[in-house]
Design an enzyme around this catalytic site. Structure first.
Site, PDB file in Angstrom:
ATOM      1  N   HIS A 130      45.823  20.984   1.384  1.00 14.10           N
ATOM      2  CA  HIS A 130      47.267  20.042   1.573  1.00 14.10           C
ATOM      3  C   HIS A 130      47.515  20.122   2.312  1.00 14.10           C
ATOM      4  O   HIS A 130      48.869  19.757   3.158  1.00 14.10           O
ATOM      5  CB  HIS A 130      47.179  19.576  -0.068  1.00 14.10           C
ATOM      6  CG  HIS A 130      48.201  20.481  -0.486  1.00 14.10           C
ATOM      7  ND1 HIS A 130      48.073  21.366  -1.493  1.00 14.10           N
ATOM      8  CD2 HIS A 130      49.594  20.426  -0.667  1.00 14.10           C
ATOM      9  CE1 HIS A 130      49.567  21.865  -1.385  1.00 14.10           C
ATOM     10  NE2 HIS A 130      50.582  21.439  -0.678  1.00 14.10           N
ATOM     11  N   ASP A 150      41.436  24.246  -3.172  1.00 17.72           N
ATOM     12  CA  ASP A 150      42.444  24.154  -2.584  1.00 17.72           C
ATOM     13  C   ASP A 150      43.027  24.909  -1.148  1.00 17.72           C
ATOM     14  O   ASP A 150      43.508  25.617  -1.147  1.00 17.72           O
ATOM     15  CB  ASP A 150      44.289  23.437  -3.325  1.00 17.72           C
ATOM     16  CG  ASP A 150      45.086  22.306  -2.536  1.00 17.72           C
ATOM     17  OD1 ASP A 150      44.836  22.896  -0.991  1.00 17.72           O
ATOM     18  OD2 ASP A 150      45.793  22.037  -2.732  1.00 17.72           O
ATOM     19  N   SER A 182      52.995  26.549  -1.522  1.00 16.02           N
ATOM     20  CA  SER A 182      51.446  26.229  -1.652  1.00 16.02           C
ATOM     21  C   SER A 182      51.801  27.142  -0.333  1.00 16.02           C
ATOM     22  O   SER A 182      52.105  27.384   0.731  1.00 16.02           O
ATOM     23  CB  SER A 182      51.752  24.786  -1.084  1.00 16.02           C
ATOM     24  OG  SER A 182      51.773  23.927  -1.881  1.00 16.02           O
TER      25      SER A 182
HETATM   26  N1  ARG Z   1      51.227  18.697  -5.606  1.00 19.79           N
HETATM   27  C1  ARG Z   1      50.912  19.905  -5.069  1.00 19.79           C
HETATM   28  C2  ARG Z   1      52.472  19.938  -3.855  1.00 19.79           C
HETATM   29  O1  ARG Z   1      53.219  19.619  -4.407  1.00 19.79           O
HETATM   30  C3  ARG Z   1      50.089  19.438  -3.779  1.00 19.79           C
HETATM   31  C4  ARG Z   1      50.228  17.706  -3.289  1.00 19.79           C
HETATM   32  C5  ARG Z   1      48.815  17.689  -2.538  1.00 19.79           C
HETATM   33  N2  ARG Z   1      48.026  16.487  -2.578  1.00 19.79           N
HETATM   34  C6  ARG Z   1      47.714  15.509  -3.191  1.00 19.79           C
HETATM   35  N3  ARG Z   1      46.739  15.101  -4.080  1.00 19.79           N
HETATM   36  N4  ARG Z   1      48.690  14.849  -2.911  1.00 19.79           N
HETATM   37  O2  ARG Z   1      52.379  20.387  -3.210  1.00 19.79           O
HETATM   38  N1  ASP Z   2      52.398  21.678  -4.318  1.00 17.28           N
HETATM   39  C1  ASP Z   2      53.176  22.477  -3.819  1.00 17.28           C
HETATM   40  C2  ASP Z   2      53.202  22.834  -2.083  1.00 17.28           C
HETATM   41  O1  ASP Z   2      52.890  22.377  -1.362  1.00 17.28           O
HETATM   42  C3  ASP Z   2      54.271  23.792  -4.923  1.00 17.28           C
HETATM   43  C4  ASP Z   2      55.061  23.362  -5.932  1.00 17.28           C
HETATM   44  O2  ASP Z   2      55.545  22.430  -5.542  1.00 17.28           O
HETATM   45  O3  ASP Z   2      54.504  23.406  -7.145  1.00 17.28           O
HETATM   46  O4  ASP Z   2      53.982  23.869  -2.032  1.00 17.28           O
END
Ligand code: ARG
Ligand code: ASP
Length: 726
Positions: free
Chosen positions: A85, A220, A651
């Site tokens: 991502h 990921d 991330s």
């Molecule tokens: N929650 C994770 C972060 O904040 C991954 C986000 C990417 N994935 C998604 N399905 N939008 O970055």
């Molecule tokens: N998914 C988040 C990121 O992209 C990590 C988090 O917020 O825990 O940095």
């Protein structure tokens, strides 16, 4: 007396126990604050193994990837791993209907096939340093405003000097609300090529449905390679560049994880608010999060429907919708988490404790009571103005898509009007580029629906003072459908060819005529109102809150003297340590610390885009061909949980074991922990990592790119096995 001392010791001990996993610590200060505890928890190395400016240390293997992720080196030939991502936009930008790397994945089978990514950079941290004294030098003689100017001035000079004539990228950042300043000095590499990315059905498995949740089955990760000039120094993209040789890279462990194992995450957490007053927490959970969730509900409803029905729109809007959805979902979890923790009451209780400390200290009336009185009145204004700014941000800045182009033309027009010819020409050039990339990912019918849904929200939910008179006027003149048609049919912005020709010609007089274009005019009125009436108030309140926070923070630091305290995240290198562990989300439910391929197969459903497992992976599951990547019990591991304090920006961060070997890649937090930016909960706060063995399995068995493993250093298995894999 003795008894009292013992009590104090016991108290501190129990506090430490409770807070043992909270915190994003400064690498430079680990020795002083954290090392003993880390070693007690299972860390086998020294603080210098993590951060050292004289010898290669882990920090030399960790980068800021792009604008706000983390990545790490895993070979001495420039190979880098980060999250799928994090590289999503690049993977998307290389994708088209014919070459759909988002859906099918991409694997370079040789160095020549690696894909360059203009604009993508990685930054290596050379060193960080406390520069508080230098930043504050000569500021004592000024009043508040003068002081801020002087600080800015000092900052610029120190940054400039440390950059050594542009050799380094330097940044001074305030810690603890300006009670301390650190400089961060980076080397920036600009030739970063895509090496491999799994299909979205692996790299984004579970999609927005599983995002922020456990149990998770998301592979990921993506691979890149950093290139340098022949001297190993940064160089713009060139076919003559060679793979960069990092000072340090992470060996990869195949040993796997057990509950209770020590874990450490090194990365670049973006921003947290651990010390804000109860007022702010109240405003976030009861106003800001609900407002922004409601606006994004609308956006997602519209975008998702169009993505479902049109494969081109799916590609065009996949990155946009993922990013809208990400914060949207997080805010919802954050509200629930803050409610569950009674966060406002907890903050108030802390403020009471602080007050008592200050009273006992005889500093309450002189120092801190005024701060809290200021908070009381400032937050009344803040709440109102933040609402307006959240709406403008969600609807004008990043809602209606054509406003993006409108804002560029608006700027061009105002430069021409002000006779800033050179600036105007530069803006025209930039707009020309933007038009092409904008249209690659633009579907007008989707945007028209966004316009139709979002403008009335702006108009209805904000009080008239926060709107230009023009908006209610034109909305009331047309019933809504008509307004959309008029604006989109008459605006030149919907005609790519015309726009390109107009910009190419660059005739100022012709461009000035666009003042009357209905979309540009509407944008202009909204933007003008924002700049003239909202932004100045917002900036003013913000800066006054910051000044008060600085005093409050200094008080907290004094109150907690002798206890380790970590500053809020600021997108610089931090260390979070914890353990591999599951958690209990609610009564009667207990989550284990890991997931496996079996869980992927359980979710498999060809009818649902997010759960459509690639056939090749199904086949590998059938034959149970897991090689050296399986657990002792014979499962193929996918993700695991740990209790490291992380946030956005973390991330792609390496998660390493007590020996400093890479065991996983951080990519998310669990649903019950999304409030940890504001309040950490040791029972619920868990970060989610992809087990590195799953990444290797995908590279080797799924993609057939096992040649990439040859340059990695795999540890924790018999060497004959390593020899037999290629
Ligand atoms: N929650 C994770 C972060 O904040 C991954 C986000 C990417 N994935 C998604 N399905 N939008 O970055
Ligand atoms: N998914 C988040 C990121 O992209 C990590 C988090 O917020 O825990 O940095």
């Amino acid at each position: 007396m003795r008894y009292k001392k013992l009590l104090v010791v016991l108290f501190i001990f129990s506090v430490l126990q409770l807070q043992s996993k909270e915190g994003m610590w400064i690498p430079l200060l680990l020795e002083k604050y954290n090392l003993a505890e880390m070693q007690e928890m299972g860390f086998e190395l020294s603080a210098k193994d993590i951060y050292d400016i004289n010898n290669a240390s882990m920090k030399d293997a960790v980068v800021v990837f792009g604008g706000g992720c983390t990545g790490e080196m895993i070979s001495d030939e420039g190979l880098l791993i980060t999250n799928h991502h994090c590289g999503y936009r690049q993977i998307q930008s290389h994708s088209s209907i014919e070459n759909d790397y988002l859906s099918n994945g991409f694997w370079a089978m040789s160095r020549e096939e690696e894909l360059p990514n203009p604009g993508l950079t990685v930054r290596f941290l050379e060193y960080m340093e406390d520069v508080t004294d230098e930043v504050l030098e000569g500021t004592e003689v000024f009043d508040t405003e003068g002081r801020e100017e002087k600080i800015k001035d000092n900052t610029r000079k120190i940054e400039h000097k440390a950059s050594e004539r542009g050799k380094f990228f330097t940044q001074i950042k305030p810690l603890f609300y300006g009670n301390q300043y650190f400089i961060y000095v980076y080397k920036v590499y600009r030739d970063v090529r895509l090496v491999g990315a799994p299909p979205s059905a692996i790299g984004k498995f579970g999609g927005d449905t599983d995002n922020w949740m456990w149990p998770r089955h998301n592979g990921d990760f993506a691979l890149y390679r950093v290139y340098s000039g022949k001297d190993n120094e940064p160089s713009a993209y060139s076919p003559d560049n060679v793979p960069y040789k990092p000072k340090k890279y992470f060996p990869i462990s195949l040993e796997g994880v057990k509950p209770g194992d020590f874990t450490m995450v090194l990365g670049n957490p973006g921003s947290t608010m651990q010390y804000v007053p109860s007022h702010e927490v109240d405003m976030i959970m009861n106003q800001r999060d609900p407002d922004r969730v409601a606006i994004r509900d609308k956006k997602l409803e519209i975008i998702k429907a169009d993505m479902e029905s049109n494969p081109l729109v799916r590609i065009q809007y996949s990155a946009k919708s993922a990013s809208i959805s990400n914060a949207w979902k997080k805010w919802q979890g954050e509200i629930l988490g803050l409610q569950r923790l009674n966060a406002v009451e907890k903050k108030q209780a802390f403020e009471e404790e602080f007050r008592n400390w200050a009273i006992a200290n005889e500093t309450w009336e002189s120092e801190y009571q005024p701060v809290f009185q200021n908070f009381d009145s400032l937050y009344v204004v803040y709440q109102d103005i933040v609402k307006a700014s959240d709406y403008y941000s969600e609807i004008v800045l990043k809602g209606v898509e054509l406003f993006d182009l409108a804002s560029r033309f608006n700027n061009i027009i105002s430069s021409i009007e002000n006779r800033q010819t050179r600036i105007a020409n530069a803006q025209i050039l930039a707009a020309e580029k933007r038009v092409t990339s904008f249209y690659k990912d633009y579907n007008q019918p989707t945007d028209e629906k966004l316009f139709e849904a979002l403008l009335p929200m702006l108009n209805n939910d904000l009080p008239p003072v926060h709107l230009p008179e023009y908006l209610p006027e034109i909305i009331s003149k047309h019933d809504n459908g008509k307004l959309v048609r008029k604006v989109y049919r008459k605006s030149v912005l919907t005609d790519m060819k015309k726009l390109e020709a107009l910009l190419k010609k660059g005739n100022h007089r012709e461009l000035l005529k666009l003042r009357d274009d209905p979309m540009i005019k509407l944008y202009n009125r909204l933007n003008f109102h924002y700049e003239a009436n909202i932004k100045p108030v917002l900036d003013n309140v913000n800066s006054r809150i910051r000044q008060n926070m600085k005093v409050y923070m200094a008080g907290i630091m004094q109150m907690k003297e002798g206890q380790p305290l970590y500053p809020d995240a600021n997108l610089t290198l931090r260390v979070a340590y914890g353990k591999v562990e599951g958690y209990q989300p609610r009564d009667g439910v207990k989550y284990t610390h890991y997931t496996t391929l079996d869980g992927i197969m359980d979710k498999d459903n060809p009818e649902i885009y997010d759960y459509n497992v690639p056939q090749k992976l199904r086949d590998l599951y059938e034959t149970a061909d897991f090689g050296m990547y399986k657990t002792e019990e014979g499962y193929l591991p996918v993700c695991f949980l740990a209790s490291n304090h992380t946030t956005g920006g973390n991330s792609g961060s390496p998660i390493v074991n007590g020996k400093g070997h890479l065991i996983g890649l951080n990519f998310d937090r669990v649903w019950e922990s999304t409030m940890s930016d504001i309040m950490y909960d040791p029972d619920m706060s868990r970060n989610i990592a992809i087990d590195i063995r799953y990444a290797l399995f995908i590279i080797d068995k799924f993609a057939g790119a096992g040649y990439l493993l040859e340059e990695m250093e795999l540890v924790g298995i018999e060497t004959e096995v390593v020899d037999s894999i290629h």
